[in-house]
Scaffold this motif. Structure first.
Motif, PDB file in Angstrom:
ATOM      1  N   HIS A 397      -0.307 -49.599  41.415  1.00 33.02           N
ATOM      2  CA  HIS A 397       1.098 -49.984  41.246  1.00 33.02           C
ATOM      3  C   HIS A 397       2.024 -48.798  41.551  1.00 33.02           C
ATOM      4  O   HIS A 397       2.928 -48.900  42.384  1.00 33.02           O
ATOM      5  CB  HIS A 397       1.291 -50.463  39.805  1.00 33.02           C
ATOM      6  N   HIS A 401       4.926 -47.808  44.665  1.00 37.31           N
ATOM      7  CA  HIS A 401       6.276 -47.230  44.574  1.00 37.31           C
ATOM      8  C   HIS A 401       6.382 -45.961  45.428  1.00 37.31           C
ATOM      9  O   HIS A 401       7.357 -45.738  46.126  1.00 37.31           O
ATOM     10  CB  HIS A 401       6.599 -46.844  43.126  1.00 37.31           C
ATOM     11  N   GLU A 425      10.170 -53.475  42.926  1.00 37.36           N
ATOM     12  CA  GLU A 425       8.875 -53.912  42.394  1.00 37.36           C
ATOM     13  C   GLU A 425       8.066 -54.743  43.393  1.00 37.36           C
ATOM     14  O   GLU A 425       6.997 -55.233  43.060  1.00 37.36           O
ATOM     15  CB  GLU A 425       9.046 -54.666  41.070  1.00 37.36           C
ATOM     16  N   SER A 428       5.022 -52.300  44.653  1.00 39.21           N
ATOM     17  CA  SER A 428       4.090 -52.006  43.555  1.00 39.21           C
ATOM     18  C   SER A 428       3.270 -53.251  43.221  1.00 39.21           C
ATOM     19  O   SER A 428       2.053 -53.184  43.046  1.00 39.21           O
ATOM     20  CB  SER A 428       4.874 -51.530  42.330  1.00 39.21           C
TER      21      SER A 428
END
Ligand SMILES: [Zn+2]
Length: 610
Positions: A397, A401, A425, A428
């Motif tokens: 995740h 990013h 998001e 991720s």
């Protein structure tokens, strides 16, 4: 799949004893505190210089360009000046000296904000047509076109000087409901102590509550913790309702004062997102609750509980304590994104090679995980890796990013290098989705497969359905304020209870405390109309992940990488539309519903094998 057979050696909690390759290298930002101090002084001088530009913009292209350029220089320097002490502080929050330096930067930033407050009003004094002529005649200034046009777009909700002064005076009251919420729920809260079936006695803070719900297989223990914690909210429920009324009234005041038709419109206007996106999200999700209910009915059967409550939602269906060594999983995370191309993988490998990531826990280190975009160096990732499956996905995740940061920073001019939460998001979540498919394709252990499927399902229920339910609640409560209806504890509890019925149906048994859960959700008090973005990001990522692995993979990959490279150079809905995701369409949301349906079926099959 290859997993460390033996338990890993006990790791030192002393930072000095952890090998360097598991720690980030802050020397990539500054070589020493002296270098930091020099940069700090440079930033300070630049801020003073910026304040002196006041009154110069109307003189023409060169002056406007000079202001933008100085602002960018300061912005780039600020990343390093802030993150050097801030990242170091997070590795040991007991260090007062570093904390003081961090606060010193915060104080400088507050001064900076004041020193540049003249810019927007002064620019907006110049007719947009004039600025457009300037931009047409100067390629360097034209770089700022989107930023400038966006400022003018928002101008219609900017008040005159007297109005803005009143708004700014009123803003000091605006944080009061939220500040009071934290004081009541944290500082002044008296958490009860309970005795579990094992004889242990536990003080039920929120952290402990979550731990009990996720690990205690005795339903009675979970129930006890739930009742204990929620009785504390019940004891102050009228106060919580009064504070939430304060949130709704504040939002409605601000929306009306600035000429918005609704609180939702006011909240979405900054990113230029049409309210219909949230309405479509809620409407389509409400029509797609069948797989959510099917999943929880399955859980009720597998857990063999006589009644199934909110405190039963997060206990794992199977016991699983496989360890995933950090060094073993890095290759998986890289291999899992093969569909994004060898160059993308090479960049990722570089990130894992050392210096970027602070992997393990140590005494004093901040909890949780994040990726920090340190402009001019590279992303820094903080982890607290303890070899669990969740840690593996957290690593993927945060790496998502970081890759977004890298591609955006290297492609965009500084002013557009930062991306909005609305898009943040997506990479991720997509990294996690690809890793899940990768691991599922390779795992032959039925227990691990069931755990992986449950992980994916819990992601959808937690990141998607729960957040949509929250958004639904916020919208309904705010509408009460907009329609001059009263907002009381009974009314809020009734709304929340009805939402649980609408989403979970018969799959969930309600008790007299379930309906007041709204009082426990901090997002409602500190960031209204925020959580829906988790759901829209989830839907976007699901759509893109599906396409990238599908027959049109090559085209989807290009569109996706272009999205990451686009940073913040356009409004987020437009960026996603270019990537092939249209969040105004029910289909985009429905894809998540279909995905959940499919995962629940696969989980049923795996569980049947056990
Ligand atoms: Zn994230």
């Amino acid at each position: 799949m290859p997993v460390a057979e033996n338990a890993p050696p006990v790791r030192s909690r002393l930072r000095a004893e952890i090998p360097d390759r598991f720690k980030w290298n802050l020397h990539d930002i500054f070589e020493s505190w002296d270098a930091w101090q020099a940069a700090y002084a440079e930033l300070e001088r630049g801020i003073d210089k910026y304040a002196q530009l006041k009154g110069s913009l109307s003189q023409g292209t060169e002056q406007l360009l000079a202001a933008f350029r100085l602002s960018e220089q300061l912005g780039q320097l600020a990343y390093k000046v802030w993150y050097y002490p801030s990242l170091l502080y997070d590795t040991d929050q007991r260090d007062n000296t570093v904390n003081a330096r961090r606060q010193q930067v915060q104080i400088l930033f507050a001064r900076w904000k004041q020193a540049e407050s003249w810019f927007n009003p002064e620019l907006l004094q110049i007719p947009l047509e004039t600025i457009r002529t300037w931009m047409d005649g100067n390629a360097d200034l034209a770089v700022y076109r989107f930023a400038i046009e966006d400022l003018y777009r928002q101008q219609e909700h900017v008040l005159d000087e007297a109005g803005e002064r009143l708004m700014s005076l009123a803003s000091r009251l605006a944080s009061s409901p939220n500040d009071s919420y934290w004081a009541l729920s944290t500082a002044d809260a008296k958490f009860p102590t309970i005795t579990l079936s094992t004889g242990e006695s536990v003080t039920v803070s929120y952290g402990q509550y979550r731990a009990i719900l996720a690990t205690r297989r005795e339903q009675a223990d979970r129930e006890k913790a739930f009742v204990a914690l929620h009785e504390t909210y019940k004891a102050s429920l009228n106060t919580y309702a009064t504070l939430y009324n304060g949130v709704c009234q504040r939002d409605w005041f601000q929306a009306r004062a600035r000429g918005y038709a609704t609180t939702l419109e006011a909240a979405l206007h900054g990113d230029n997102i049409p309210p219909s996106v949230v309405e479509n999200l809620i409407e389509t999700t409400r029509q797609g609750v069948a797989p959510l209910r099917r999943y929880h009915q399955l859980r009720r059967r597998v857990l063999k509980v006589p009644s199934y409550h909110v405190y039963d939602l997060s206990i794992p269906l199977v016991t699983f304590d496989k360890k995933y060594g950090y060094d073993d999983v890095l290759d998986w995370i890289v291999d899992a994104v093969a569909a994004l191309g060898p160059e993308y993988q090479a960049r990722m490998r570089e990130g894992f090679a050392g210096g970027w990531i602070d992997v393990y826990e140590n005494d004093g280190k901040r909890s949780g995980a994040y990726s920090a975009p340190v402009y001019g160096t590279h992303p820094y990732m903080l982890l607290n890796y303890t070899d669990t499956l969740d840690d593996v996905f957290t690593t993927a995740h945060e790496m998502g990013h970081s890759m977004h940061t890298i591609l955006s920073h290297e492609t965009q001019p500084f002013i557009y290098s930062n991306y909005t939460i609305f898009v943040a998001e997506v990479p991720s979540t997509l990294s996690e989705a690809l890793l899940l498919e990768y691991m599922l394709a390779r795992s032959t252990d039925p227990i691990e497969r069931a755990v992986l499927l449950q992980h994916a399902i819990d992601n959808i229920t937690g990141t998607f359905y729960t957040q949509v339910l929250f958004a639904d609640y916020e919208l309904r409560a705010h509408r009460l304020a907009e329609q001059d209806h009263p907002i009381t504890a009974d009314i809020l509890t009734e709304i929340y209870t009805q939402l649980l019925k609408d989403y979970y149906g018969d799959a969930l048994d309600l008790n007299e405390l379930t309906g007041l859960t709204w009082a426990r959700i901090p997002h409602f008090f500190n960031s209204p109309y925020y959580v829906y973005q988790y759901a829209t990001c989830f839907a976007s990522a699901a759509r893109l992940a599906g396409e990238i692995s599908g027959p049109n993979g090559a085209s989807a990959r290009t569109r996706y990488l272009d999205l990451l490279r686009s940073g913040g150079n356009d409004h987020p809905m437009e960026q996603l539309r270019k990537a092939g995701v249209d969040l105004s369409q029910p289909d985009t949301v429905r894809a998540v519903v279909d995905q959940l349906d499919d995962l629940v079926t696969r989980l049923e099959q795996e569980l049947a094998k056990l």
